[in-house]
Motif scaffolding. Structure first.
Motif, PDB file in Angstrom:
ATOM      1  N   ALA A  39      -9.221   9.901 -14.221  1.00 54.42           N
ATOM      2  CA  ALA A  39     -10.568   9.863 -14.435  1.00 54.42           C
ATOM      3  C   ALA A  39     -10.635   9.871 -15.767  1.00 54.42           C
ATOM      4  CB  ALA A  39     -11.485  10.659 -13.626  1.00 54.42           C
ATOM      5  N   ASP A  40     -10.034  11.069 -16.547  1.00 56.42           N
ATOM      6  CA  ASP A  40     -10.271  11.308 -18.041  1.00 56.42           C
ATOM      7  C   ASP A  40      -9.575  10.020 -18.616  1.00 56.42           C
ATOM      8  OD1 ASP A  40     -11.437  14.017 -18.147  1.00 56.42           O
ATOM      9  OD2 ASP A  40      -9.567  14.463 -17.041  1.00 56.42           O
ATOM     10  N   ILE A  41      -8.459   9.547 -18.078  1.00 55.96           N
ATOM     11  CA  ILE A  41      -7.784   8.504 -18.813  1.00 55.96           C
ATOM     12  C   ILE A  41      -8.905   7.376 -18.774  1.00 55.96           C
ATOM     13  CG2 ILE A  41      -5.846   6.768 -18.726  1.00 55.96           C
ATOM     14  CD1 ILE A  41      -4.245   9.364 -17.618  1.00 55.96           C
ATOM     15  N   MET A  42      -9.345   6.964 -17.430  1.00 56.79           N
ATOM     16  CA  MET A  42     -10.240   6.088 -17.258  1.00 56.79           C
ATOM     17  C   MET A  42     -11.745   6.030 -18.329  1.00 56.79           C
ATOM     18  SD  MET A  42      -9.670   3.322 -15.137  1.00 56.79           S
ATOM     19  CE  MET A  42     -11.183   2.949 -14.784  1.00 56.79           C
ATOM     20  N   LEU A  43     -11.984   7.140 -18.504  1.00 56.99           N
ATOM     21  CA  LEU A  43     -12.949   7.376 -19.524  1.00 56.99           C
ATOM     22  C   LEU A  43     -12.774   7.475 -21.113  1.00 56.99           C
ATOM     23  CD1 LEU A  43     -14.964  10.530 -17.588  1.00 56.99           C
ATOM     24  CD2 LEU A  43     -16.068   8.341 -18.554  1.00 56.99           C
ATOM     25  N   SER A  44     -11.399   7.507 -21.128  1.00 59.33           N
ATOM     26  CA  SER A  44     -11.211   7.584 -22.700  1.00 59.33           C
ATOM     27  C   SER A  44     -11.433   6.429 -23.718  1.00 59.33           C
ATOM     28  CB  SER A  44      -9.772   7.806 -22.713  1.00 59.33           C
ATOM     29  OG  SER A  44      -8.766   6.580 -22.074  1.00 59.33           O
ATOM     30  N   ARG A  87     -10.593  15.547 -28.158  1.00 62.12           N
ATOM     31  CA  ARG A  87      -9.336  16.144 -27.350  1.00 62.12           C
ATOM     32  C   ARG A  87      -8.754  15.112 -26.683  1.00 62.12           C
ATOM     33  NH1 ARG A  87     -12.876  18.632 -23.866  1.00 62.12           N
ATOM     34  NH2 ARG A  87     -13.027  20.233 -25.783  1.00 62.12           N
ATOM     35  N   LEU A  88      -9.381  13.965 -26.096  1.00 62.02           N
ATOM     36  CA  LEU A  88      -8.583  12.907 -25.507  1.00 62.02           C
ATOM     37  C   LEU A  88      -7.896  12.214 -26.640  1.00 62.02           C
ATOM     38  CD1 LEU A  88     -11.266  11.420 -23.117  1.00 62.02           C
ATOM     39  CD2 LEU A  88      -9.620  12.866 -22.555  1.00 62.02           C
ATOM     40  N   GLU A  89      -8.302  11.918 -27.764  1.00 58.63           N
ATOM     41  CA  GLU A  89      -7.375  11.210 -28.993  1.00 58.63           C
ATOM     42  C   GLU A  89      -6.454  12.278 -29.388  1.00 58.63           C
ATOM     43  OE1 GLU A  89      -9.448   8.225 -31.572  1.00 58.63           O
ATOM     44  OE2 GLU A  89     -10.687  10.028 -31.591  1.00 58.63           O
ATOM     45  N   ARG A  90      -6.576  13.527 -29.230  1.00 59.09           N
ATOM     46  CA  ARG A  90      -5.327  14.341 -29.690  1.00 59.09           C
ATOM     47  C   ARG A  90      -4.294  14.479 -28.628  1.00 59.09           C
ATOM     48  NH1 ARG A  90      -9.782  17.318 -31.811  1.00 59.09           N
ATOM     49  NH2 ARG A  90      -9.102  19.125 -29.992  1.00 59.09           N
TER      50      ARG A  90
END
Length: 259
Positions: free
Chosen positions: A200-205, A234-237
């Motif tokens: 879900a985080d990957i989808m939101l990224s 955080r997602l980008e890093r």
């Protein structure tokens, strides 16, 4: 160990598109794949070559050549691709899909964990609620700027009305919602479903990173949504995101997370 199960996977990646999420997922799942990159046309649409893979000619697209099969599987739509890949190749990263049931409540209505309920919701929220408003914002901006200069006063009025009466409040409503969801993440986690990175985080990224770059640029905006800005960073890093980015940079020479 061959996590591919003998399958040949090909990702059809398009610049400034949601396909980067699938590239990141492939990295997280430690899958071997072929990466084919495409540039947008002058009108910002996907190139015609993608219609040779899927009739709608959009990205992301994935093909999976299964051993012994005469034709490859063709997967379209980000959420469907993510769920299919996690279903069949997720054993290497089982935490990408949270545990579904509380122990002792298996298969009972209401027996799901909070983490899984969030996961299921956000897998659909991204494309169903968030992305339509962001896409409409892009379209509205093009209406404002595309016509000849002598027509722009009129299109500016129309675009401003749409923005003020509809888009701004809906975009800001979604940003406030995400800020609150991050504040209440289970067990004080830094991700949308808790302490672990999930699909879900990957989808939101894509939308989260794009909207922070486009909308939350000044200090006042950043101060209004501090958790969301930190989440995007955080997602980008994240190591998997960085590996996916490097794969594109090695082929294209550069990468932009913008819409």
């Amino acid at each position: 160990m061959d996590n591919n199960q003998g399958c040949k996977i090909t990702l059809y990646w398009l610049e400034q598109s949601r396909s980067h999420r699938i590239l990141w997922l492939l990295e997280e799942l430690q899958l071997k794949y072929e990466l084919k990159t495409f540039k947008r046309r002058a009108d910002k649409l996907a190139p015609a070559e993608l219609k040779e893979v899927h009739p709608l000619g959009k990205s992301p697209l994935i093909t999976i050549q299964v051993p012994g099969a005469t034709k490859p599987l063709v997967l379209a739509e980000s959420g469907a691709i993510v769920e299919y890949l996690c279903d069949h190749f997720g054993s290497v990263r089982p935490t990408l899909v949270p545990q579904r049931y509380i122990a002792g409540n298996e298969d009972k209505v209401g027996g799901e964990t909070e983490e899984w309920m969030r996961y299921r919701y956000f897998m659909h929220y991204v494309e169903g609620s968030l992305m339509p408003f962001l896409v409409m914002t892009l379209v509205n901006d093009s209406i404002r700027n595309a016509p000849p200069f002598f027509v722009r006063p009129i299109t500016n009025i129309v675009a401003s009305q749409v923005e003020n009466q509809f888009l701004t409040r809906n975009v800001e409503g979604n940003l406030a919602f995400l800020e609150e969801q991050l504040r209440t993440s289970p067990e004080g986690g830094e991700f949308i479903c808790g302490k672990e990175l999930t699909a879900a985080d990957i989808m939101l990224s894509f939308p989260v990173i794009a909207v922070t770059m486009r909308t939350l640029k000044d200090e006042k905006s950043k101060a209004k949504y501090p958790l969301l800005v930190a989440y995007a960073n955080r997602l980008e890093r994240h190591e998997g995101y960085q590996r996916a980015t490097k794969k594109v940079e090695d082929i294209e020479g550069k990468f932009s997370a913008s819409m």
